[in-house]
Design a protein around this motif. Structure first.
Motif, PDB file in Angstrom:
ATOM      1  N   HIS A 249       0.822  -1.085  -0.131  1.00  0.00           N
ATOM      2  CA  HIS A 249      -0.071  -0.035  -0.013  1.00  0.00           C
ATOM      3  C   HIS A 249       0.824   1.324  -0.073  1.00  0.00           C
ATOM      4  CE1 HIS A 249      -2.933  -2.984   1.108  1.00  0.00           C
ATOM      5  NE2 HIS A 249      -3.853  -2.188   0.678  1.00  0.00           N
ATOM      6  N   GLY A 250       2.045   1.151  -0.497  1.00  0.00           N
ATOM      7  CA  GLY A 250       3.066   2.273  -0.598  1.00  0.00           C
ATOM      8  C   GLY A 250       3.898   2.579   0.530  1.00  0.00           C
ATOM      9  N   GLY A 251       3.894   1.984   1.512  1.00  0.00           N
ATOM     10  CA  GLY A 251       4.420   2.291   2.564  1.00  0.00           C
ATOM     11  C   GLY A 251       6.137   1.922   2.305  1.00  0.00           C
ATOM     12  N   ARG A 252       7.137   2.613   3.142  1.00  0.00           N
ATOM     13  CA  ARG A 252       8.468   2.376   2.844  1.00  0.00           C
ATOM     14  C   ARG A 252       9.139   2.078   4.141  1.00  0.00           C
ATOM     15  NH1 ARG A 252       6.915   6.804   0.284  1.00  0.00           N
ATOM     16  NH2 ARG A 252       7.840   8.145   1.631  1.00  0.00           N
ATOM     17  N   ILE A 253       9.986   1.151   4.067  1.00  0.00           N
ATOM     18  CA  ILE A 253      10.704   0.647   5.458  1.00  0.00           C
ATOM     19  C   ILE A 253      12.211   0.808   5.409  1.00  0.00           C
ATOM     20  CG2 ILE A 253      11.056  -1.358   6.758  1.00  0.00           C
ATOM     21  CD1 ILE A 253       8.629  -2.675   5.891  1.00  0.00           C
ATOM     22  N   HIS A 254      12.527   1.386   6.464  1.00  0.00           N
ATOM     23  CA  HIS A 254      13.994   1.861   6.494  1.00  0.00           C
ATOM     24  C   HIS A 254      14.510   0.898   7.710  1.00  0.00           C
ATOM     25  CE1 HIS A 254      13.493   5.245   3.922  1.00  0.00           C
ATOM     26  NE2 HIS A 254      12.470   5.440   4.630  1.00  0.00           N
ATOM     27  N   THR A 255      15.586  -0.042   7.638  1.00  0.00           N
ATOM     28  CA  THR A 255      16.028  -0.799   8.668  1.00  0.00           C
ATOM     29  C   THR A 255      17.507  -0.436   9.057  1.00  0.00           C
ATOM     30  OG1 THR A 255      16.780  -2.397   7.171  1.00  0.00           O
ATOM     31  CG2 THR A 255      14.604  -2.760   8.360  1.00  0.00           C
ATOM     32  N   GLY A 256      17.893  -0.728  10.262  1.00  0.00           N
ATOM     33  CA  GLY A 256      19.326  -0.374  10.580  1.00  0.00           C
ATOM     34  C   GLY A 256      19.345   1.246  10.804  1.00  0.00           C
ATOM     35  N   ARG A 257      18.206   1.741  11.175  1.00  0.00           N
ATOM     36  CA  ARG A 257      18.245   3.159  11.586  1.00  0.00           C
ATOM     37  C   ARG A 257      17.620   3.526  13.035  1.00  0.00           C
ATOM     38  NH1 ARG A 257      17.278   7.204   8.033  1.00  0.00           N
ATOM     39  NH2 ARG A 257      17.202   8.552   9.974  1.00  0.00           N
ATOM     40  N   ARG A 258      18.338   3.723  13.908  1.00  0.00           N
ATOM     41  CA  ARG A 258      18.020   4.206  15.370  1.00  0.00           C
ATOM     42  C   ARG A 258      17.905   5.773  15.386  1.00  0.00           C
ATOM     43  NH1 ARG A 258      20.323   3.524  21.419  1.00  0.00           N
ATOM     44  NH2 ARG A 258      18.428   3.091  22.080  1.00  0.00           N
ATOM     45  N   ILE A 259      16.655   5.867  15.763  1.00  0.00           N
ATOM     46  CA  ILE A 259      16.176   7.501  15.638  1.00  0.00           C
ATOM     47  C   ILE A 259      16.725   8.165  16.939  1.00  0.00           C
ATOM     48  CG2 ILE A 259      14.405   9.053  15.814  1.00  0.00           C
ATOM     49  CD1 ILE A 259      15.030   7.485  13.105  1.00  0.00           C
TER      50      ILE A 259
END
Length: 505
Positions: A249-259
């Motif tokens: 549904h268009g979502g994008r995932i970024h892993t290895g990213r601690r905010i």
């Protein structure tokens, strides 16, 4: 995407770079994934950030000792995924996620080869409890009859009355009998009392209390209804299904990213945080009102869980063979012993006979046991922050009810409660419930607010298990937080459909 700004009460403005998505979700546990799915299905542009290299949080699975044997790293058994409103609508089965049900949902062995057995079939359970069978039926059967309304009430955002007028009475008198010192007088024999104490011990806190009774009644009646399933191939299948729907549904995932700073998302209309109070304070403390900050700082954490993963050569050799047909096994001795051990641990006292949960997933999923090896999953309840390697302790507890178990162990890996927080920062001191489950923190979680998922910062919401309705793989914290954000930030009042879309994941 242009959407109208929702009107609402005045709130402290979030410290507010370039193009930005409509909404951001931080953390990809079951609640973060659920929130992301809801937002994306509502038509928003959504990005999800995860500190680890893969999504899932408590839903991760991977080989540990052999490439062909998959171990569940955190959650292994999923009664809430079979029962919660979010997953009922999401329909895991239609997405190829098989929830496999053992004949016996859970078992509680006792000394001398005796055991309490919670079959999926209520009749079989009552028959096995002998003189206590009628008492068990009277306790569970009305709850089973009202199961959906009961689940929806206990997995609610705690802001609405029950839809079933019978529930307050059914719950109230049962909580009074089983959540107070009266609990020790409810059954004649040891099996039934231990059976209920073992499931109530999932509260991971002092016992008996109203909170432990409520947990016991919720999970206990589900054992005879939708069951306590394991996931074919491992718990990560649930996370994969959620992530696939989100990206479809268009979502994008970024892993290895601690905010590290909430201001990174200052141009997004909504930010949903699958973070506990400690992590929220880490990225947002300077921007929070002092009173709210103090509320988060006073949030209480419960005892820790120390995990052991085993690779064994044969099924666990339980002294009572029927225990080997259960998906989950509780090791804690008699009802009185469970109460004593759990209360001591909640006070920070480490004992040599802790309450232990054991799962042999191949009981329901034979594909998890290729040839001469199979995974065994176990947790011990220990004081918060305990740094002791649990392998010897848990092995001894299993050996007490399954003589010869130690001889079947090929390899073992222990993770102390202290190290659990390194795996997932939401598990403070090893508290996998992300906060003590007390009556107060069931109703005020994490702080006193009419909307438990909102924060004083405009557009910022909490959606972790530290918010209502609390721990478990149910997705409801994420679901409620997402609906709140849709309504308040985007003026969207109708919940999007969660049903599978033909031709899409």
């Amino acid at each position: 995407m242009t959407v109208p700004k929702a009107k609402g009460p005045r709130r402290t403005r979030r410290p507010v770079q370039g193009d930005a998505p409509d909404a951001v979700v931080v953390g990809s546990g079951p609640n973060g994934l659920a929130a992301a799915v809801v937002l994306a299905r509502a038509g928003l542009d959504v990005e999800l950030y995860e500190a680890a290299d893969e999504v899932g949080g408590g839903l991760r699975s991977k080989p540990l000792f052999r490439d062909d044997v998959v171990h569940d790293i955190c959650s292994a058994v999923h009664p809430m995924a079979a029962a919660s409103r979010f997953f009922r609508e999401f329909d895991l089965a239609a997405r190829g996620v098989d929830l496999l049900l053992p004949e016996i949902s859970y078992a509680h062995p006792l000394d001398g080869g005796r055991a309490g057995l919670a079959y999926r079939a209520l009749d079989a359970t009552c028959e096995g409890l002998g003189p206590d069978g009628p008492r068990w039926r009277a306790l569970m059967e009305p709850l089973i009859t009202h199961s959906r309304a009961l689940v929806d009430l206990l997995l609610s955002d705690q802001r609405r009355p029950p839809t079933d007028p019978a529930l307050p009475f059914l719950l109230g008198e049962r909580v009074l009998r089983h959540g107070t010192p009266l609990a020790g007088r409810q059954f004649a024999g040891p099996e039934a009392g231990a059976l209920l104490a073992g499931v109530a011990a999932h509260v991971v806190g002092p016992m008996p209390t109203p909170a432990s009774a409520a947990v016991g009644l919720l999970l206990g009646h589900l054992a005879h209804g939708s069951g306590w399933p394991v996931v074919r191939g491992g718990s990560a299948a649930i996370a994969r299904a959620l992530a696939e729907d989100f990206t479809a549904h268009g979502g994008r995932i970024h892993t290895g990213r601690r905010i590290t700073d909430l201001r990174e998302f200052r141009r997004s209309r909504a930010v949903l945080l699958d973070l506990g109070p400690k992590e929220f304070l880490r990225i947002a403390s300077p921007f929070l009102p002092a009173g709210y900050r103090r509320g988060l700082q006073s949030f209480r954490y419960g005892p820790g869980a120390a995990k052991v993963d085993y690779l064994v050569s044969v099924p666990i050799p339980w002294a009572n063979p029927l225990v080997g047909r259960a998906g989950t096994v509780h090791l804690g001795g008699s009802q009185a012993e469970v109460f004593r051990q759990e209360t001591l641990v909640s006070r920070g006292v480490r004992t040599d006979e802790p309450f232990v949960l054991v799962v042999d997933p191949a009981v329901a999923d034979p594909g998890r046991a290729p040839g001469d090896a199979r995974p065994v999953w176990a947790y011990a309840h220990v004081p918060n922050g305990d740094d002791t390697d649990p392998v010897a302790l848990v092995t001894a507890r299993i050996e007490a009810y399954a003589p010869g178990f130690a001889d079947t162990v090929i390899e073992a890996r222990g993770i102390s409660a202290a190290r659990m927080e390194h795996y997932n920062p939401n598990y403070v001191g090893g508290d996998i419930a992300a906060g003590a489950v007390t009556m107060k923190q069931a109703l005020v979680r994490p702080t006193l607010r009419w909307n438990p998922h909102s924060t004083p910062l405009t557009g910022v919401y909490l959606c972790s298990a530290a918010t209502a309705p609390g721990p478990g793989v149910h997705g409801m914290s994420g679901y409620f937080a997402a609906l709140s954000a849709l309504r308040r930030e985007f003026g969207l009042r109708n919940a999007p459909s969660l049903a599978p879309v033909p031709g899409r994941p």
